[in-house]
Design a protein around this motif. Structure first.
Motif, short mmCIF file in Angstrom:
data_model
loop_
_atom_site.label_atom_id
_atom_site.label_comp_id
_atom_site.label_asym_id
_atom_site.label_seq_id
_atom_site.Cartn_x
_atom_site.Cartn_y
_atom_site.Cartn_z
N MET A 1 0.85 -1.20 0.00
CA MET A 1 0.00 0.00 0.00
C MET A 1 0.88 1.24 0.00
O MET A 1 1.83 1.34 0.78
CB MET A 1 -0.91 -0.01 1.23
N SER A 2 0.58 2.21 -0.86
CA SER A 2 1.40 3.41 -0.97
C SER A 2 1.25 4.28 0.27
O SER A 2 0.17 4.42 0.84
CB SER A 2 0.99 4.22 -2.21
N GLU A 3 2.37 4.88 0.65
CA GLU A 3 2.34 5.81 1.78
C GLU A 3 1.61 7.09 1.37
O GLU A 3 1.81 7.63 0.29
CB GLU A 3 3.78 6.16 2.18
N VAL A 4 0.73 7.56 2.25
CA VAL A 4 0.02 8.81 2.00
C VAL A 4 0.92 9.97 2.43
O VAL A 4 1.30 10.07 3.59
CB VAL A 4 -1.32 8.86 2.76
N MET A 5 1.28 10.81 1.47
CA MET A 5 2.14 11.94 1.79
C MET A 5 1.33 13.14 2.26
O MET A 5 1.74 13.87 3.16
CB MET A 5 2.99 12.32 0.57
N LEU A 6 0.18 13.37 1.61
CA LEU A 6 -0.69 14.49 1.98
C LEU A 6 -2.10 13.97 2.18
O LEU A 6 -2.64 13.26 1.33
CB LEU A 6 -0.69 15.56 0.87
N ARG A 7 -2.67 14.32 3.32
CA ARG A 7 -4.07 13.95 3.57
C ARG A 7 -4.80 15.20 4.06
O ARG A 7 -4.45 15.78 5.09
CB ARG A 7 -4.18 12.84 4.60
N LEU A 8 -5.80 15.62 3.28
CA LEU A 8 -6.67 16.73 3.65
C LEU A 8 -8.01 16.13 4.03
O LEU A 8 -8.60 15.39 3.25
CB LEU A 8 -6.84 17.71 2.49
N SER A 9 -8.49 16.46 5.22
CA SER A 9 -9.73 15.84 5.71
C SER A 9 -10.71 16.90 6.18
O SER A 9 -10.41 17.69 7.09
CB SER A 9 -9.43 14.89 6.88
N GLY A 10 -11.86 16.94 5.52
CA GLY A 10 -12.95 17.79 5.95
C GLY A 10 -12.65 19.28 5.99
O GLY A 10 -13.14 20.00 6.86
N LEU A 11 -11.86 19.75 5.04
CA LEU A 11 -11.47 21.17 5.05
C LEU A 11 -12.66 22.07 4.77
O LEU A 11 -13.39 21.89 3.81
CB LEU A 11 -10.38 21.44 4.01
N LYS A 12 -12.81 23.08 5.63
CA LYS A 12 -13.83 24.10 5.42
C LYS A 12 -13.16 25.47 5.51
O LYS A 12 -12.29 25.70 6.36
CB LYS A 12 -14.94 24.00 6.45
N LYS A 13 -13.55 26.37 4.62
CA LYS A 13 -13.01 27.72 4.63
C LYS A 13 -14.07 28.68 4.09
O LYS A 13 -14.58 28.50 2.98
CB LYS A 13 -11.75 27.81 3.77
N THR A 14 -14.37 29.69 4.90
CA THR A 14 -15.36 30.70 4.53
C THR A 14 -14.73 32.07 4.67
O THR A 14 -14.00 32.34 5.63
CB THR A 14 -16.60 30.60 5.44
N TYR A 15 -14.98 32.93 3.70
CA TYR A 15 -14.48 34.30 3.74
C TYR A 15 -15.65 35.27 3.86
O TYR A 15 -16.74 35.02 3.34
CB TYR A 15 -13.70 34.62 2.46
N LYS A 16 -15.40 36.36 4.54
CA LYS A 16 -16.40 37.42 4.62
C LYS A 16 -16.49 38.14 3.27
O LYS A 16 -15.50 38.33 2.60
CB LYS A 16 -16.05 38.41 5.73
N LYS A 17 -17.70 38.51 2.92
CA LYS A 17 -17.93 39.22 1.67
C LYS A 17 -18.79 40.45 1.98
O LYS A 17 -19.96 40.31 2.36
CB LYS A 17 -18.64 38.31 0.66
N GLY A 18 -18.17 41.61 1.84
CA GLY A 18 -18.88 42.82 2.19
C GLY A 18 -19.03 42.94 3.70
O GLY A 18 -18.28 42.37 4.48
N GLN A 19 -20.04 43.67 4.13
CA GLN A 19 -20.25 43.92 5.55
C GLN A 19 -20.92 42.74 6.26
O GLN A 19 -20.61 42.44 7.41
CB GLN A 19 -21.11 45.18 5.74
N THR A 20 -21.82 42.07 5.57
CA THR A 20 -22.60 41.03 6.25
C THR A 20 -22.55 39.67 5.57
O THR A 20 -22.92 38.67 6.18
CB THR A 20 -24.08 41.47 6.35
#
Length: 227
Positions: A1-20
């Motif tokens: 089995m190949s070694e996992v070099m990078l594992r991203l799990s459940g990434l969430k990212k939200t940015y503000k847009k305008g004032q609200t």
């Protein structure tokens, strides 16, 4: 089995847009990258490719989820430890070369090694070897302004590999070049990655280039899906 070099799990990212308002860029993104694997990341502009790469490369932090490199969870590390991991484990290539204009090609490849404590003589030897490998050895003493776009990007590749990272992240690495030069420079990148056994995640709009990698994934509504 190949070694996992990078594992991203459940990434969430939200940015503000305008004032609200808010815009969610990543919404539970998962991705695994095996050792020695080249994966293309494709998506329209604004879909979150750069955000995903910046989080994977420890340049940004997710609102939720984890980033593992070489089996080590990087998410909760201190800023200092993240900086060390980024310098030692990750090479980053941008669309624009971002070489330091006051330094020669060789010096641009030497500097990150010196920052990591490599003796100057050893750093110079590695820089010369890398520049020769990508076909710009004779330009080692030239500053970026005296080099073509393709030459500049080849030097940027060398700088990204100077500290022998395990993971290479590239954000449209040939997007600033004309088609013919883009193909030549991409060939160089593939040879470098294959020759060093690196794992590489490469964001690109170029579907022909993407098809030459081991597999293709894309971002769809904040998640990573097969391409």
């Amino acid at each position: 089995m190949s070694e996992v070099m990078l594992r991203l799990s459940g990434l969430k990212k939200t940015y503000k847009k305008g004032q609200t308002g808010e815009v969610t860029v990543l919404d539970g993104a998962d991705l695994e990258l095996a050792r020695g694997e080249m994966v293309a990341l494709v998506a329209p502009s604004g879909a979150g490719k750069s955000t995903l790469l910046h989080i994977a490369g420890l340049l940004d932090t997710p609102d939720a989820g984890t980033v593992e490199i070489g089996g080590v969870d990087m998410t909760g590390l201190s800023d200092r430890r993240r900086t060390v991991a980024r310098r030692q484990d990750v090479g980053f290539i941008y669309q624009f070369h971002h070489l330091l204009p006051e330094f020669t090609a060789c010096e641009n490849v030497v500097l990150p090694q010196l920052a990591d404590g490599v003796p100057r003589g050893e750093a110079l030897t590695r820089a010369c070897d890398l520049l020769a490998r990508v076909g710009v050895g004779e330009r080692a003493d030239h500053r970026p302004s005296a080099m073509s776009g393709g030459e500049q990007q080849r030097v940027a590749f060398c700088r990204a590999l100077a500290n022998e990272p395990r993971l290479l992240l590239a954000d449209e690495p040939t997007g600033n070049l004309d088609p013919a030069t883009s193909d030549q420079v991409f060939d160089t990148l593939v040879e470098l990655v294959r020759g060093t056994g690196l794992s590489a995640l490469i964001a690109t709009h170029n579907l022909e280039l993407a098809a030459r990698m081991d597999r293709v994934v894309r971002l769809d509504q904040g998640r990573v899906v097969p391409g």
